[in-house]
Design a protein around this motif. Structure first.
Motif, PDB file in Angstrom:
ATOM      1  N   ALA A  26       0.599  -1.197  -0.032  1.00  0.00           N
ATOM      2  CA  ALA A  26       0.004  -0.018   0.105  1.00  0.00           C
ATOM      3  C   ALA A  26       0.843   1.286  -0.126  1.00  0.00           C
ATOM      4  O   ALA A  26       0.159   2.436  -0.158  1.00  0.00           O
ATOM      5  N   LEU A  27       2.088   1.127   0.060  1.00  0.00           N
ATOM      6  CA  LEU A  27       3.011   2.187   0.230  1.00  0.00           C
ATOM      7  C   LEU A  27       3.578   2.524  -1.237  1.00  0.00           C
ATOM      8  O   LEU A  27       4.200   1.508  -1.797  1.00  0.00           O
ATOM      9  N   SER A  28       3.702   3.645  -1.753  1.00  0.00           N
ATOM     10  CA  SER A  28       4.460   4.057  -2.990  1.00  0.00           C
ATOM     11  C   SER A  28       5.350   5.301  -2.513  1.00  0.00           C
ATOM     12  O   SER A  28       5.291   5.849  -1.661  1.00  0.00           O
ATOM     13  N   VAL A  29       5.765   5.788  -3.526  1.00  0.00           N
ATOM     14  CA  VAL A  29       6.774   7.084  -3.387  1.00  0.00           C
ATOM     15  C   VAL A  29       6.343   7.953  -4.098  1.00  0.00           C
ATOM     16  O   VAL A  29       5.770   7.794  -5.311  1.00  0.00           O
ATOM     17  N   ASP A  30       5.923   9.356  -3.635  1.00  0.00           N
ATOM     18  CA  ASP A  30       5.567  10.582  -4.173  1.00  0.00           C
ATOM     19  C   ASP A  30       6.422  11.552  -3.961  1.00  0.00           C
ATOM     20  O   ASP A  30       6.541  12.031  -2.670  1.00  0.00           O
ATOM     21  N   ASN A  31       7.297  12.050  -4.744  1.00  0.00           N
ATOM     22  CA  ASN A  31       8.118  13.193  -4.690  1.00  0.00           C
ATOM     23  C   ASN A  31       9.106  12.849  -3.349  1.00  0.00           C
ATOM     24  O   ASN A  31       9.065  13.424  -2.642  1.00  0.00           O
ATOM     25  N   GLY A  32       9.628  11.571  -3.674  1.00  0.00           N
ATOM     26  CA  GLY A  32      10.613  11.437  -2.420  1.00  0.00           C
ATOM     27  C   GLY A  32      10.380  10.962  -1.170  1.00  0.00           C
ATOM     28  O   GLY A  32      10.932  10.512  -0.245  1.00  0.00           O
ATOM     29  N   LYS A  33       8.742  11.127  -0.886  1.00  0.00           N
ATOM     30  CA  LYS A  33       8.187  10.616   0.511  1.00  0.00           C
ATOM     31  C   LYS A  33       7.078   9.645   0.116  1.00  0.00           C
ATOM     32  O   LYS A  33       6.589   9.515  -0.935  1.00  0.00           O
ATOM     33  N   PRO A  34       6.997   8.610   1.171  1.00  0.00           N
ATOM     34  CA  PRO A  34       6.073   7.752   0.975  1.00  0.00           C
ATOM     35  C   PRO A  34       4.606   8.319   0.901  1.00  0.00           C
ATOM     36  O   PRO A  34       4.399   9.262   1.566  1.00  0.00           O
ATOM     37  N   LEU A  35       3.548   7.467   0.228  1.00  0.00           N
ATOM     38  CA  LEU A  35       2.416   7.760   0.148  1.00  0.00           C
ATOM     39  C   LEU A  35       1.663   6.615   0.551  1.00  0.00           C
ATOM     40  O   LEU A  35       2.024   5.409  -0.083  1.00  0.00           O
ATOM     41  N   ILE A  36       0.353   6.732   1.002  1.00  0.00           N
ATOM     42  CA  ILE A  36      -0.223   5.553   1.512  1.00  0.00           C
ATOM     43  C   ILE A  36      -1.457   5.551   0.477  1.00  0.00           C
ATOM     44  O   ILE A  36      -2.260   6.386   0.435  1.00  0.00           O
ATOM     45  N   ASP A  37      -1.912   4.143  -0.179  1.00  0.00           N
ATOM     46  CA  ASP A  37      -3.032   4.113  -1.025  1.00  0.00           C
ATOM     47  C   ASP A  37      -4.127   3.978  -0.166  1.00  0.00           C
ATOM     48  O   ASP A  37      -4.208   2.679   0.662  1.00  0.00           O
ATOM     49  N   ARG A  38      -5.045   4.758  -0.258  1.00  0.00           N
ATOM     50  CA  ARG A  38      -6.302   4.816   0.581  1.00  0.00           C
ATOM     51  C   ARG A  38      -7.015   3.500   0.355  1.00  0.00           C
ATOM     52  O   ARG A  38      -7.601   2.776   1.206  1.00  0.00           O
ATOM     53  N   THR A  39      -7.161   2.925  -0.591  1.00  0.00           N
ATOM     54  CA  THR A  39      -7.929   1.789  -0.916  1.00  0.00           C
ATOM     55  C   THR A  39      -7.347   0.563  -0.558  1.00  0.00           C
ATOM     56  O   THR A  39      -7.964  -0.279  -0.060  1.00  0.00           O
ATOM     57  N   SER A  40      -5.893   0.287  -0.744  1.00  0.00           N
ATOM     58  CA  SER A  40      -5.349  -1.094  -0.235  1.00  0.00           C
ATOM     59  C   SER A  40      -4.946  -0.809   1.458  1.00  0.00           C
ATOM     60  O   SER A  40      -4.804  -1.966   1.783  1.00  0.00           O
ATOM     61  N   CYS A  41      -4.756   0.261   1.718  1.00  0.00           N
ATOM     62  CA  CYS A  41      -4.323   0.222   3.188  1.00  0.00           C
ATOM     63  C   CYS A  41      -5.371  -0.235   4.400  1.00  0.00           C
ATOM     64  O   CYS A  41      -6.556   0.075   4.013  1.00  0.00           O
ATOM     65  N   ILE A  42      -4.775  -1.271   5.204  1.00  0.00           N
ATOM     66  CA  ILE A  42      -6.075  -1.643   6.170  1.00  0.00           C
ATOM     67  C   ILE A  42      -5.820  -0.989   7.247  1.00  0.00           C
ATOM     68  O   ILE A  42      -6.582  -1.340   8.241  1.00  0.00           O
ATOM     69  N   GLY A  43      -4.576  -0.499   7.452  1.00  0.00           N
ATOM     70  CA  GLY A  43      -4.585   0.304   8.866  1.00  0.00           C
ATOM     71  C   GLY A  43      -4.079  -0.716   9.818  1.00  0.00           C
ATOM     72  O   GLY A  43      -4.428  -0.592  11.086  1.00  0.00           O
ATOM     73  N   CYS A  44      -3.055  -1.526   9.469  1.00  0.00           N
ATOM     74  CA  CYS A  44      -2.326  -2.480  10.494  1.00  0.00           C
ATOM     75  C   CYS A  44      -1.572  -1.568  11.423  1.00  0.00           C
ATOM     76  O   CYS A  44      -1.360  -1.980  12.505  1.00  0.00           O
ATOM     77  N   GLY A  45      -1.058  -0.486  11.149  1.00  0.00           N
ATOM     78  CA  GLY A  45      -0.094   0.349  11.775  1.00  0.00           C
ATOM     79  C   GLY A  45       1.220  -0.016  11.677  1.00  0.00           C
ATOM     80  O   GLY A  45       2.116   0.597  12.709  1.00  0.00           O
ATOM     81  N   GLY A  46       1.734  -1.092  10.939  1.00  0.00           N
ATOM     82  CA  GLY A  46       2.864  -1.529  10.910  1.00  0.00           C
ATOM     83  C   GLY A  46       3.973  -0.598  10.471  1.00  0.00           C
ATOM     84  O   GLY A  46       4.923  -0.092  11.279  1.00  0.00           O
ATOM     85  N   CYS A  47       3.770   0.315   9.472  1.00  0.00           N
ATOM     86  CA  CYS A  47       4.516   1.296   8.779  1.00  0.00           C
ATOM     87  C   CYS A  47       4.910   2.392   9.779  1.00  0.00           C
ATOM     88  O   CYS A  47       5.874   2.897  10.115  1.00  0.00           O
ATOM     89  N   ALA A  48       3.775   2.685  10.652  1.00  0.00           N
ATOM     90  CA  ALA A  48       3.643   3.831  11.525  1.00  0.00           C
ATOM     91  C   ALA A  48       4.796   3.362  12.713  1.00  0.00           C
ATOM     92  O   ALA A  48       5.390   4.218  13.178  1.00  0.00           O
ATOM     93  N   GLN A  49       4.727   2.146  12.939  1.00  0.00           N
ATOM     94  CA  GLN A  49       5.531   1.675  14.224  1.00  0.00           C
ATOM     95  C   GLN A  49       7.036   1.540  13.907  1.00  0.00           C
ATOM     96  O   GLN A  49       8.078   1.782  14.396  1.00  0.00           O
ATOM     97  N   VAL A  50       7.231   1.372  12.509  1.00  0.00           N
ATOM     98  CA  VAL A  50       8.808   1.184  11.940  1.00  0.00           C
ATOM     99  C   VAL A  50       9.276   2.760  11.792  1.00  0.00           C
ATOM    100  O   VAL A  50      10.402   2.995  12.083  1.00  0.00           O
ATOM    101  N   CYS A  51       8.514   3.586  11.518  1.00  0.00           N
ATOM    102  CA  CYS A  51       8.927   5.181  11.204  1.00  0.00           C
ATOM    103  C   CYS A  51       9.738   5.664  12.240  1.00  0.00           C
ATOM    104  O   CYS A  51       9.011   5.551  13.509  1.00  0.00           O
TER     105      CYS A  51
END
Ligand code: SF4
Ligand code: SF4
Lengths: 202, 604
Positions: free
Chosen positions: B570-595
């Motif tokens: 669900a993560l892609s890159v947009d102008n050098g920063k990550p972007l979360i795709d709203r339709t595929s993200c299910i909100g597990c919170g994994g990426c948030a804990q990793v950041c």
């Protein structure tokens, strides 16, 4: 007459649904159909392909290279990857909205610019190209999820297509949830019109 | 589904749906399986319709149990069916081989679904050898319509011979779709009566020796039936000769001109006389079959025994490949020998495209478990012994959490071996369903033999995900009118003799990392149950409560750790920063804990 359609895209995009619509429409018109589908591991976000062959005495569930009458791509890189099924007279319909694979987003590989992909498709010798931003069109119709209905509509506009527009639409609508029928019908019509426009000589 | 249960009509069916319909028309009373691609969709139909048509159906804990359940029905006079993927027959082979000795009373059909090209498996073994190995007659359908017809035919054959019958399909048959004509189903009989017959059914040596002679008699009779079977027929016309079976027939029939084709539907035992006469009429015969030269070798034997000098072309002559499934294009290797239909020139493009292998879904709990395990293991590293399921995809970067996989359950056995044969830490990953299927003996072994360097992580996502979310003992049963409670994994692990066992939610990356650390430090085999339901299943069931995560572009410093280390699709890159795709993200919170910057936050 045998007619071959190769449908390609990414797992989860609705490639399978589009191919069953084709097959069901063919059988309800008393034609033969031979189809091949992808199930299992590839459905987890990998490249997926379905083949639909309709007409008299079709048996083989796969097409030979260069044999497709229509190549329907749900994603531009996948359309390009599967050009081998097309020949210079094939109608190539492609969504222009990329689905970036994890190999790219995690920094291991690169995804070419969509314009470059479309250029590559054209310069491979495709003469009849229908390139659509199916996501924006579906959004305009009411919901981005209806992108595959846009593409199915576009396919129904191909000259010489063996299944009628009405048949395709009615079978499609049988397969979407009741509350989504309007949006999908609109998306289908928009795809149909857009394809006609792409194909008409300017 | 209603259409599938009609008494008549012509409908579009998947090969696997046609097989299920064949069972209904044949009045098959008992069916059992362990799910495996490409056979899984048969179960998908049966768990839905079995009670409506009066059939007993079960997802067994593994394939050998499925085979035994079906065998008991068949010796009690109830038509039965066991089905599995090709490697599943390896698991069931012990029962299969002996069943061919004892024979059956009512028809018993065993379906093996082979996977040429390894679309969703670990090998492309050719299970036609099992027919020869077990002396079990075999049918090979070509199209969905034949799938249905041959299932019915296989039951009749099984009853004529009192032998189980193998039906062998391949991915392109199971996952082909075509029109199928329906006929009125035979009356279903779900219960029979078992009549004691230990002289045949109890295979002590004295009885088995007698059974062995019966088995040879049965296969001899099968040979005679194959000879007159309408499933083996000649079609097409022309001077060239082709012998073929299965899906390869469709390529030969449509893409080769001017050839006479001997199509084998009843392919073991071969119709020897028919093959002999065909060879005698031709100066050259091409054998077209996927994988191993099973038919070709038999044809060569028949030629040799009968002093026939016909040239035989196939794999043994190097013309056709042994690896991977065939396509119409494979036949181009025969140009110069046969007349191949000319097609249009295919297009191609030089542009470099990124690869797109299958990946763990957005929010997949396995991703979190892998990420945390790797952190807990640290620089020292470990040998990751993985198993068969979605989590085998952990082999890909950036996770690289797979160093060896052999078969269902092998993660635990191999980890035990590494624990003894090296001084490295061995971490095994196994899914819930695979654990029940083949993991438990390995775990008892690890406790009993004190494989102290072993840590087992049971990835309990509350389903059998890879094959399409079938239930398993851990989920309980709720289909076919039968309900049973879920089997709990923790007590089962303890009962296997394991002292350290902890259940953790992998969405809490800190908690799971801590648990894995403790397990690694524990002196003795240790087990973590990493429990979180598969989000894809929750989504299908409409039970997924989505949270929406977003990247705060102010806080984000563009280090891309979330992308490179966690790699959620669900993560892609947009102008050098990550972007979360709203339709595929299910909100597990994994990426948030990793950041490291806390730049990813819950939005809703
Ligand atoms: S890990 Fe955090 S700071 Fe780094 S790129 Fe991802 S969101 Fe931005
Ligand atoms: S919260 Fe992050 S890791 Fe989880 S599904 Fe959404 S984007 Fe993927």
């Amino acid at each position: 007459m045998k007619y071959g359609i190769q449908l390609v895209g990414v797992g989860g995009q609705g490639v399978l649904l589009a191919s069953t619509v084709l097959g069901s429409a063919a059988v309800s018109e008393d034609m033969d159909a031979a189809m091949s589908e992808v199930h299992g591991m590839a459905q987890r976000g990998g490249s997926v392909q379905c083949t639909v062959r309709i007409g008299q005495d079709v048996l083989s569930p796969l097409l030979s290279q260069g044999e497709a009458n229509v190549l329907l791509g749900f994603e531009p890189a996948e359309t390009c990857r599967n050009l081998v099924y097309a020949n210079k007279d094939t109608y190539v319909i492609t969504n222009t909205v990329p689905v970036v694979p994890v190999t790219v987003s995690s920094g291991l590989e690169e995804y070419p610019a969509v314009d470059d992909i479309i250029k590559a498709v054209k310069s491979s010798g495709v003469a009849k190209l229908i390139a659509l931003d199916a996501a924006s069109m579906a959004k305009e119709a009411g919901n981005a999820i209806a992108a595959n209905s846009v593409l199915i509509g576009a396919m129904s506009a191909v000259p010489g297509f063996p299944l009628s527009k009405e048949k395709m639409l009615s079978i499609l609508l049988e397969r979407v949830p009741a509350k989504a029928k309007d949006v999908n019908q609109k998306a289908f019509e928009m795809g149909y019109e857009a394809a006609l426009k792409c194909l008409s000589p300017q | 589904m209603e259409k599938l249960l009609a008494d008549s009509g012509r409908i579009l069916l998947l090969g696997n749906e046609a097989i299920a319909r064949g069972l209904i028309e044949a009045g098959c009373g008992v069916a059992a399986t362990y799910p495996g691609t490409p056979s899984s969709e048969i179960g998908g139909v049966l768990d839905d319709v079995a009670d409506k048509v009066g059939m007993y159906f079960e997802y067994s804990v593994n394939e050998i149990v499925a085979m035994e359940v079906a065998a008991a029905a068949a010796v009690s006079g109830v038509r039965s069916f066991a089905f599995m993927k090709h490697v599943g027959l390896n698991v069931a082979s012990d029962a299969f081989m002996t069943l061919s000795y004892v024979g059956v009373r009512a028809g018993m059909v065993i379906l093996t679904a082979d996977d040429p090209s390894i679309h969703s498996s670990q090998s492309e073994q050719d299970n036609r050898y099992y027919a020869k190995f077990g002396l079990v007659p075999m049918l090979e359908p070509t199209t969905p319509a034949e799938c249905k017809d041959m299932i019915i035919e296989a039951f009749k054959l099984s009853e004529k011979l009192h032998s189980p019958v193998l039906v062998r399909t391949t991915t392109r048959v199971n996952h082909a779709r075509g029109a199928v004509n329906l006929s009125r189903p035979k009356k279903m009989q779900k219960k029979g009566v078992f009549e004691k017959d230990p002289a045949h059914l109890v295979t002590v040596p004295a009885n088995a020796r007698r059974d062995r002679i019966d088995q040879l008699e049965r296969i001899k009779k099968a040979q005679e039936l194959s000879e007159i079977s309408p499933l083996n027929y000649i079609t097409g016309s022309g001077s060239d000769g082709i012998i073929t079976s299965g899906v390869s027939y469709t390529y030969a029939a449509e893409y080769i001109e001017n050839a006479e084709i001997l199509k084998l539907g009843f392919s073991y035992p071969l119709p020897e006389e028919k093959v002999k006469k065909f060879l005698q009429r031709k100066s050259r015969v091409v054998v077209i079959e996927e994988l191993e030269p099973v038919i070709e070798d038999e044809v060569r034997r028949i030629a040799q025994q009968n002093g026939i000098r016909t040239e035989i072309i196939g794999k043994r002559t190097g013309h056709l490949p042994r690896a991977y499934e065939y396509t119409p294009d494979t036949l181009k290797a025969l140009s110069g020998i046969l007349k191949i239909k000319e097609g249009a020139q295919p297009l191609s493009s030089e542009i470099k495209l990124p690869s797109r292998p299958p990946v763990l879904c957005a929010g997949c709990p396995h991703r979190s478990t892998f990420y945390a395990t790797k952190k807990a293991v640290g620089k020292e590293g470990a040998i990751y012994c993985t198993d068969i399921g979605c989590y085998t995809l952990g082999v890909q970067p950036p996770m690289n959490c797979a160093d060896i996989t052999l078969c269902m359950g092998s993660s635990i056995g191999t980890a035990g071996g590494f624990s003894e044969a090296t001084d490295q830490k061995a971490v095994a990953f196994i899914g819930d369903s695979t654990f029940f299927h083949g993991g438990i003996p390995g775990l008892i072994n690890a406790g009993y033999n004190k494989h102290n360097n072993l840590v087992l992580i049971i990835l309990d996502n509350r389903t059998t995900a890879m094959t399409g979310h079938q239930p398993n003992p851990g989920t309980g049963r709720d289909y076919g009118g039968i309900e049973s409670p879920p089997l709990k994994i923790e007590p089962l692990v303890r009962a296997c003799g394991i002292e350290f066992v902890k259940t953790v939610d992998p969405y809490d990356l800190v908690a799971i990392e801590q648990a894995v650390r403790e397990a690694l430090d524990f002196n003795g085999p240790a087990v973590i149950v990493s429990e979180h339901a598969c989000p894809l299943l929750r989504k299908k069931e409409g039970k997924l409560e989505k949270k929406l995560y977003e990247v705060d572009r102010e806080k984000c410093i563009g280090c891309k750790i979330c992308l490179s280390k966690f790699s959620c699709p669900a993560l892609s890159v947009d102008n050098g920063k990550p972007l979360i795709d709203r339709t595929s993200c299910i909100g597990c919170g994994g990426c948030a804990q990793v950041c490291p910057q806390n730049a990813i936050e819950v939005k809703q």
